[in-house]
Scaffold this active site. Structure first.
Site, PDB file in Angstrom:
ATOM      1  N   VAL A   1      -1.613  -9.714   9.795  1.00  0.00           N
ATOM      2  CA  VAL A   1      -1.395 -10.458  11.040  1.00  0.00           C
ATOM      3  C   VAL A   1      -0.970 -11.908  10.769  1.00  0.00           C
ATOM      4  CG1 VAL A   1      -2.526 -11.336  13.118  1.00  0.00           C
ATOM      5  CG2 VAL A   1      -2.844  -8.946  12.427  1.00  0.00           C
TER       6      VAL A   1
ATOM      7  N   ASN B   1       0.802  -1.229   0.000  1.00  0.00           N
ATOM      8  CA  ASN B   1       0.000   0.000   0.000  1.00  0.00           C
ATOM      9  C   ASN B   1       0.838   1.284   0.000  1.00  0.00           C
ATOM     10  OD1 ASN B   1       0.827  -0.524   2.607  1.00  0.00           O
ATOM     11  ND2 ASN B   1      -1.085   0.162   3.541  1.00  0.00           N
TER      12      ASN B   1
ATOM     13  N   GLY C   1       0.781  -5.675  16.454  1.00  0.00           N
ATOM     14  CA  GLY C   1       2.230  -5.629  16.265  1.00  0.00           C
ATOM     15  C   GLY C   1       3.028  -5.301  17.501  1.00  0.00           C
TER      16      GLY C   1
ATOM     17  N   CYS D   1      -3.411   0.645   6.859  1.00  0.00           N
ATOM     18  CA  CYS D   1      -3.498  -0.226   8.036  1.00  0.00           C
ATOM     19  C   CYS D   1      -4.177   0.447   9.223  1.00  0.00           C
ATOM     20  CB  CYS D   1      -2.105  -0.667   8.437  1.00  0.00           C
ATOM     21  SG  CYS D   1      -0.986   0.725   8.625  1.00  0.00           S
TER      22      CYS D   1
ATOM     23  N   GLU E   1       7.884   2.259  14.673  1.00  0.00           N
ATOM     24  CA  GLU E   1       8.634   2.939  13.627  1.00  0.00           C
ATOM     25  C   GLU E   1       8.553   4.439  13.931  1.00  0.00           C
ATOM     26  OE1 GLU E   1       6.977   1.045   9.921  1.00  0.00           O
ATOM     27  OE2 GLU E   1       9.002   0.216   9.902  1.00  0.00           O
TER      28      GLU E   1
ATOM     29  N   GLU F   1       4.651  -4.429  12.022  1.00  0.00           N
ATOM     30  CA  GLU F   1       3.626  -3.410  11.750  1.00  0.00           C
ATOM     31  C   GLU F   1       2.510  -4.110  11.002  1.00  0.00           C
ATOM     32  OE1 GLU F   1       3.445  -0.453  12.758  1.00  0.00           O
ATOM     33  OE2 GLU F   1       5.477   0.117  13.329  1.00  0.00           O
TER      34      GLU F   1
HETATM   35  P1  NDP Z   1       1.013  -9.636   3.547  1.00  0.00           P
HETATM   36  O1  NDP Z   1       1.075 -10.022   4.971  1.00  0.00           O
HETATM   37  O2  NDP Z   1       0.332 -10.518   2.591  1.00  0.00           O
HETATM   38  O3  NDP Z   1       2.482  -9.419   2.988  1.00  0.00           O
HETATM   39  C1  NDP Z   1       3.411  -8.548   3.603  1.00  0.00           C
HETATM   40  C2  NDP Z   1       4.804  -8.873   3.090  1.00  0.00           C
HETATM   41  O4  NDP Z   1       5.258 -10.092   3.662  1.00  0.00           O
HETATM   42  C3  NDP Z   1       4.878  -9.073   1.570  1.00  0.00           C
HETATM   43  O5  NDP Z   1       6.090  -8.555   1.100  1.00  0.00           O
HETATM   44  C4  NDP Z   1       4.815 -10.573   1.468  1.00  0.00           C
HETATM   45  O6  NDP Z   1       5.326 -11.067   0.246  1.00  0.00           O
HETATM   46  C5  NDP Z   1       5.674 -10.977   2.639  1.00  0.00           C
HETATM   47  N1  NDP Z   1       5.492 -12.342   3.086  1.00  0.00           N
HETATM   48  C6  NDP Z   1       4.421 -13.167   2.912  1.00  0.00           C
HETATM   49  N2  NDP Z   1       4.635 -14.362   3.509  1.00  0.00           N
HETATM   50  C7  NDP Z   1       5.869 -14.313   4.063  1.00  0.00           C
HETATM   51  C8  NDP Z   1       6.662 -15.223   4.819  1.00  0.00           C
HETATM   52  N3  NDP Z   1       6.227 -16.451   5.139  1.00  0.00           N
HETATM   53  N4  NDP Z   1       7.893 -14.835   5.230  1.00  0.00           N
HETATM   54  C9  NDP Z   1       8.341 -13.589   4.947  1.00  0.00           C
HETATM   55  N5  NDP Z   1       7.637 -12.683   4.226  1.00  0.00           N
HETATM   56  C10 NDP Z   1       6.413 -13.021   3.803  1.00  0.00           C
HETATM   57  O7  NDP Z   1       0.383  -8.173   3.552  1.00  0.00           O
HETATM   58  P2  NDP Z   1      -0.074  -7.299   2.294  1.00  0.00           P
HETATM   59  O8  NDP Z   1       1.090  -7.038   1.423  1.00  0.00           O
HETATM   60  O9  NDP Z   1      -1.301  -7.919   1.727  1.00  0.00           O
HETATM   61  O10 NDP Z   1      -0.454  -5.920   3.012  1.00  0.00           O
HETATM   62  C11 NDP Z   1      -1.651  -5.709   3.645  1.00  0.00           C
HETATM   63  C12 NDP Z   1      -1.526  -5.882   5.137  1.00  0.00           C
HETATM   64  O11 NDP Z   1      -0.476  -5.071   5.637  1.00  0.00           O
HETATM   65  C13 NDP Z   1      -2.772  -5.441   5.880  1.00  0.00           C
HETATM   66  O12 NDP Z   1      -3.091  -6.372   6.886  1.00  0.00           O
HETATM   67  C14 NDP Z   1      -2.358  -4.134   6.501  1.00  0.00           C
HETATM   68  O13 NDP Z   1      -3.091  -3.806   7.634  1.00  0.00           O
HETATM   69  C15 NDP Z   1      -0.921  -4.351   6.783  1.00  0.00           C
HETATM   70  N6  NDP Z   1      -0.229  -3.078   6.874  1.00  0.00           N
HETATM   71  C16 NDP Z   1       0.241  -2.655   8.096  1.00  0.00           C
HETATM   72  C17 NDP Z   1       0.836  -1.425   8.240  1.00  0.00           C
HETATM   73  C18 NDP Z   1       1.376  -0.974   9.559  1.00  0.00           C
HETATM   74  O14 NDP Z   1       2.258  -0.138   9.561  1.00  0.00           O
HETATM   75  N7  NDP Z   1       0.905  -1.474  10.673  1.00  0.00           N
HETATM   76  C19 NDP Z   1       0.953  -0.516   7.096  1.00  0.00           C
HETATM   77  C20 NDP Z   1       0.503  -1.070   5.856  1.00  0.00           C
HETATM   78  C21 NDP Z   1      -0.095  -2.311   5.769  1.00  0.00           C
HETATM   79  P3  NDP Z   1       4.375 -11.093  -1.071  1.00  0.00           P
HETATM   80  O15 NDP Z   1       3.131 -10.351  -0.776  1.00  0.00           O
HETATM   81  O16 NDP Z   1       5.208 -10.437  -2.078  1.00  0.00           O
HETATM   82  O17 NDP Z   1       4.084 -12.517  -1.317  1.00  0.00           O
END
Ligand code: NDP
Length: 489
Positions: free
Chosen positions: A235, A158, A459, A289, A463, A255
């Site tokens: 999560v 995002n 989380g 998020c 940050e 996060e």
């Molecule tokens: P995901 O949890 O699907 O993915 C986050 C990242 O983790 C991606 O780069 C993903 O790779 C990677 N990933 C997935 N599986 C693994 C693993 N087993 N080991 C290591 N890395 C892994 O989240 P989204 O990208 O769909 O983002 C949306 C989510 O992020 C929402 O829940 C949102 O609330 C949260 N978010 C939180 C923020 C905060 O600051 N608290 C800010 C922005 C978003 P890939 O997707 O490339 O497969």
């Protein structure tokens, strides 16, 4: 004319673009049209090894530089980002589909803020002196602030550039090296950041970008050379990554997602409260998020709030995100759109009142109408689960104690906000909210000076702000004996 955004190579390692076409292909899609705009490759084990080994080798020399010198590089990078803000914002818009009217102010610019802020702090990172009694010449202790070493950053889709900067800036300021993996859906912004950091004078190996999905992320997280993981994501992913980090006793910042409350009391300014609810639900097509997706509205203001909200939503301009008049863009992907549509169907089934929106827009790309449900109750799925799309749930409430209890009745604890003209109440309510980041009479502002992060399942760690330094450094304690050593025998 849309610019060509195909990067010269998929990865950036040791100060240079790196390609390995044996990695699985990774297409980059412009969410507003569904067209493929770039083609990359996932990192192979050889690419991952090159990045980790290069980062580890480069880190010691970087850590030995003065903090002020490290900071100078980051501040220079911030300047380059600001000079190139428009070009970087267009890239971010193509990568994410977010309107240019947003990316021009919220993405690269926020990344520059982080580089400038942590660049400024870098020269002032110190331990402390701890006198232990005995007056002058007595024993004392001191602490040395050390970098952690090799850090891994993993981003969501995002805010790809902002997330990369929010992780890289404090990591580099403290003398660490970083290997960053963007979301596979948005791989472009982090590559530009790597180029800019090196143009600003960052020595090779200190900020590396490798592309790929969860497998690549997992390979980085589980590598024994890695000392710290910072993940922005959901999560479920957070749980998996935190477990892997725990196995290696690594530092971790998580996060994660949220289901945050935005509480509007009768005495609030209705126009401001509506503005905040719009920002906290529809900016970036709701893919934020910390969004206040449970909007609790007190009885006396409810009609005024809903009437103004409906009017203001008619002013949303859905269209080509590259047109600066557009204020509402598409979702990131067909998959995310389907998830959000399923939540909308569930909301209707469970009896929520659809006030506006609820449908996929009739145009190419992954557009969904801004959607508002009223008469939502706490037990409904749309009030409990993170939707991560442009869907606002409006819930009614009567009094302060009730709304605090209901706001906290969730496993999430990322954020929360309150609107009231009674400032004593405002402070009382945020003090009672189980959330890491809160706002009074505004919403979703996240300046780099302010720590950001969640509690409960949203989380751990923070940050931004001075607080981030503690998550990218460790303390060594040194006891200095100034006299003789007594022993029992
Ligand atoms: P995901 O949890 O699907 O993915 C986050 C990242 O983790 C991606 O780069 C993903 O790779 C990677 N990933 C997935 N599986 C693994 C693993 N087993 N080991 C290591 N890395 C892994 O989240 P989204 O990208 O769909 O983002 C949306 C989510 O992020 C929402 O829940 C949102 O609330 C949260 N978010 C939180 C923020 C905060 O600051 N608290 C800010 C922005 C978003 P890939 O997707 O490339 O497969």
């Amino acid at each position: 004319m849309r610019p060509d955004v195909q990067p010269s190579a998929s990865h950036f390692i040791n100060g240079a673009p790196v390609e390995d076409t044996t990695g699985a292909p990774l297409g980059v899609v412009f969410p507003a049209t569904g067209e493929r705009i770039a083609r990359l490759h996932e990192a192979t084990p050889a690419v991952i090894e090159q990045a980790l080994a290069g980062a580890q080798a480069a880190q010691k020399e970087w850590a030995a530089m003065s903090g002020r010198m490290r900071g100078r590089v980051l501040i220079r990078a911030a300047g380059i980002i600001r000079e190139r803000n428009r070009e970087l914002s267009v890239l971010e818009t193509l990568d994410t589909g977010k309107p240019l009217s947003e990316t021009l102010v919220a993405d690269a610019a926020s990344g520059a803020d982080a580089l400038e802020y942590f660049g400024g702090l870098a020269g002032g990172l110190t331990g402390e002196h701890i006198p232990l009694g005995g007056g002058p010449g007595g024993d004392f202790a001191y602490t040395i602030r050390e970098p952690l070493g090799l850090c891994v950053g993993i981003g969501a889709w995002n805010y790809p550039t902002q997330i990369a900067c929010w992780k890289a800036a404090p990591a580099l300021a403290c003398g660490n090296a970083m290997v960053f993996k963007p979301s596979e859906l948005t791989p472009l912004g982090a590559l530009k950041l790597a180029e800019i950091l090196h143009e600003a004078g960052l020595p090779p190996g200190l900020f590396n970008v490798v592309q790929g999905g969860g497998d690549v992320g997992a390979a980085l997280v589980s590598d024994p050379r890695v000392a710290k993981i910072s993940l922005t994501g959901s999560v479920p992913t957070g749980r998996r990554v935190y477990e892997m980090a725990a196995a290696g006793m690594k530092h971790a910042t998580m996060e994660l997602g949220g289901k945050s409350p935005l509480i509007v009391f009768d005495d609030a300014d209705p126009e401001d409260a509506v503005s905040a609810a719009i920002l906290g639900n529809f900016y970036s097509a709701g893919q934020v998020c910390s969004n206040g997706t449970r909007v609790f509205v007190q009885g006396g203001i409810k009609e005024a709030f809903l009437e103004r909200l409906a009017r203001r939503l008619r002013g949303a301009v859905m269209g080509d995100p590259l047109d600066e008049a557009t204020s509402f863009g598409p979702m990131i992907s067909e998959g995310q759109l389907a998830i959000v549509l399923a939540h909308i169907a569930r909301g209707k089934e469970e009896g929520a009142r659809l006030v506006t929106g609820g449908r996929r827009a009739e145009r190419p790309g992954f557009f969904l109408e801004p959607t508002v449900f009223a008469d939502v109750t706490d037990d409904m799925t749309i009030a409990r689960e993170e939707i991560f799309g442009p869907v606002m749930s409006v819930l009614d409430f009567t009094d302060e104690d009730e709304v605090i209890a209901r706001a906290n009745a969730t496993q999430y604890g990322l954020a929360g906000g309150v609107f009231t003209r009674d400032l004593a109440r405002g402070h009382r309510v945020v003090a009672a909210l189980e959330a890491g980041t809160t706002w009074i009479n505004t919403y979703n502002l996240t300046p780099v000076e302010m720590p950001f992060g969640g509690v409960k399942i949203s989380g751990i760690g923070r940050e931004n702000g001075h607080a981030a330094i503690a998550h990218y450094s460790r303390l060594k304690s040194v006891y200095v004996g100034m006299g003789g050593v007594d022993a029992p025998f």
